[in-house]
Design a protein around this motif. Structure first.
Motif, PDB file in Angstrom:
ATOM      1  N   LEU A 194       0.864  -1.174   0.000  1.00  0.00           N
ATOM      2  CA  LEU A 194       0.000   0.000   0.000  1.00  0.00           C
ATOM      3  C   LEU A 194       0.901   1.225   0.000  1.00  0.00           C
ATOM      4  N   GLY A 195       0.854   1.972  -1.099  1.00  0.00           N
ATOM      5  CA  GLY A 195       1.724   3.122  -1.213  1.00  0.00           C
ATOM      6  C   GLY A 195       3.195   2.767  -1.132  1.00  0.00           C
ATOM      7  N   GLY A 196       3.535   1.564  -1.617  1.00  0.00           N
ATOM      8  CA  GLY A 196       4.920   1.108  -1.593  1.00  0.00           C
ATOM      9  C   GLY A 196       5.342   0.442  -0.301  1.00  0.00           C
ATOM     10  N   GLU A 197       4.466   0.423   0.705  1.00  0.00           N
ATOM     11  CA  GLU A 197       4.801  -0.181   1.995  1.00  0.00           C
ATOM     12  C   GLU A 197       4.301  -1.629   2.039  1.00  0.00           C
ATOM     13  N   HIS A 198       5.195  -2.542   2.379  1.00  0.00           N
ATOM     14  CA  HIS A 198       4.852  -3.950   2.490  1.00  0.00           C
ATOM     15  C   HIS A 198       3.740  -4.109   3.529  1.00  0.00           C
ATOM     16  N   SER A 199       2.622  -4.727   3.137  1.00  0.00           N
ATOM     17  CA  SER A 199       1.427  -4.715   3.986  1.00  0.00           C
ATOM     18  C   SER A 199       0.700  -6.045   3.973  1.00  0.00           C
ATOM     19  N   ALA A 200      -0.050  -6.272   5.038  1.00  0.00           N
ATOM     20  CA  ALA A 200      -0.964  -7.406   5.133  1.00  0.00           C
ATOM     21  C   ALA A 200      -2.380  -6.881   4.989  1.00  0.00           C
ATOM     22  N   PHE A 201      -3.159  -7.556   4.135  1.00  0.00           N
ATOM     23  CA  PHE A 201      -4.551  -7.193   3.909  1.00  0.00           C
ATOM     24  C   PHE A 201      -5.450  -8.303   4.450  1.00  0.00           C
ATOM     25  N   TYR A 202      -6.309  -7.960   5.395  1.00  0.00           N
ATOM     26  CA  TYR A 202      -7.346  -8.877   5.862  1.00  0.00           C
ATOM     27  C   TYR A 202      -8.670  -8.315   5.349  1.00  0.00           C
ATOM     28  N   ASP A 203      -9.317  -9.039   4.435  1.00  0.00           N
ATOM     29  CA  ASP A 203     -10.578  -8.588   3.840  1.00  0.00           C
ATOM     30  C   ASP A 203     -11.695  -9.552   4.213  1.00  0.00           C
ATOM     31  N   LEU A 204     -12.757  -9.014   4.801  1.00  0.00           N
ATOM     32  CA  LEU A 204     -13.936  -9.808   5.145  1.00  0.00           C
ATOM     33  C   LEU A 204     -15.045  -9.469   4.167  1.00  0.00           C
ATOM     34  N   TYR A 205     -15.594 -10.506   3.525  1.00  0.00           N
ATOM     35  CA  TYR A 205     -16.663 -10.339   2.548  1.00  0.00           C
ATOM     36  C   TYR A 205     -17.934 -11.022   3.037  1.00  0.00           C
ATOM     37  N   GLU A 236     -20.999  -6.968   0.775  1.00  0.00           N
ATOM     38  CA  GLU A 236     -20.498  -6.118   1.854  1.00  0.00           C
ATOM     39  C   GLU A 236     -19.035  -6.444   2.109  1.00  0.00           C
ATOM     40  N   HIS A 237     -18.264  -5.408   2.488  1.00  0.00           N
ATOM     41  CA  HIS A 237     -16.820  -5.569   2.648  1.00  0.00           C
ATOM     42  C   HIS A 237     -16.300  -4.755   3.838  1.00  0.00           C
ATOM     43  N   TRP A 238     -15.485  -5.429   4.650  1.00  0.00           N
ATOM     44  CA  TRP A 238     -14.727  -4.791   5.721  1.00  0.00           C
ATOM     45  C   TRP A 238     -13.255  -5.133   5.511  1.00  0.00           C
ATOM     46  N   ASP A 239     -12.351  -4.266   5.933  1.00  0.00           N
ATOM     47  CA  ASP A 239     -10.947  -4.636   5.835  1.00  0.00           C
ATOM     48  C   ASP A 239     -10.124  -4.010   6.949  1.00  0.00           C
TER      49      ASP A 239
END
Length: 255
Positions: free
Chosen positions: A214-225, A234-237
């Motif tokens: 995200l914006g070049g920063e190494h990141s973890a994405f947790y996405d709830l659908y 519906e989506h939360w993250d």
């Protein structure tokens, strides 16, 4: 009657507020593998971390709780060291948690463009007979659209423009989602998914754990659908930066 895995996961996280983690007996005293890179592995490290928290401010509100086999996973509104939205996952063996993953993001505590918070919305799973097919839909969406970038296929996953959005930087709608991602790209802070690590689900709720930038920063994405009639509705993250290896307090990996 023994608690379900989702009830155990909720009880573990709720015990932060009441300072009763050790008393719950729900974490293995010697074999507890920690995947939060900012915390050392083991039960004692968790207890030591709790000792540092401003307990007069700390609260835990488990908004959603689900389970998938040996896993219990919860969506939480916290105050730990700051207002925080989080997902916590526990893997259970012989009735106790032996492994833990989480993702935490500072909660701005303001409404997004559509008047939603990071944690409000539907909370109860239905359609349990469709758990496996719903997991496949969510996984395919992340892989095909967010990783592979096949935006021409996006209509396969939604009912028109319908998307209830809880990301604090977006409003409702599929078009809004695509437009914001495009805007971030133009501003030089793109959100890029590179790999799916885990998919957990119960009924019509599916949590996808992914890695990227995200914006070049190494990141973890947790996405709830949340899925209805084979469409994401519906989506939360929760998005969290992954520290460099030399800044991590354990060697178990984020995922």
């Amino acid at each position: 009657m023994e608690l379900s895995n989702k009830d155990k996961a909720a009880a573990i996280q709720n015990s932060i507020e009441t300072s009763t983690l050790e008393e719950t007996g729900l974490i293995h005293p010697t074999s507890y593998k920690q995947h939060n890179p900012n915390v050392e592995t083991g039960l004692q490290a968790i207890l030591a971390l709790h000792d540092q928290m401003p307990m007069h401010k700390v609260y835990t509100n488990v908004v959603r709780q689900f389970q998938d086999g040996d896993y219990g996973f919860v969506h939480i509104d916290y105050f730990l060291f700051d207002y925080t939205a989080a997902f916590d996952i526990h893997r259970f063996e012989n009735g106790v948690s032996v492994e833990h993953w989480d993702n935490l993001q500072i909660n701005p505590r303001k409404l997004n463009k559509s008047g939603r918070t990071m944690t409000d919305g539907k909370t109860k799973a239905i359609d349990h007979h469709k758990t496996d097919s719903n997991k496949k839909i969510a996984q395919d969406f992340v892989q095909n659209i967010l990783i592979d970038g096949n935006l021409g296929d996006i209509s396969k996953y939604f009912d028109g423009d319908r998307l209830i959005q809880h990301n604090p930087h977006m409003g409702d709608g599929v078009k809004e989602f695509i437009d914001v991602l495009s805007e971030w790209e133009k501003e030089g802070k793109p959100q890029k998914y590179t790999q799916i690590h885990k998919v957990l689900g119960e009924g019509n709720f599916v949590l996808v754990l992914s890695e990227g930038y995200l914006g070049g920063e190494h990141s973890a994405f947790y996405d709830l659908y949340r899925i209805e009639e084979d469409k994401i509705v519906e989506h939360w993250d929760v998005i969290e930066a992954i520290p460099e290896p030399d800044r991590r307090k354990n060697t178990n990996g984020k995922f």
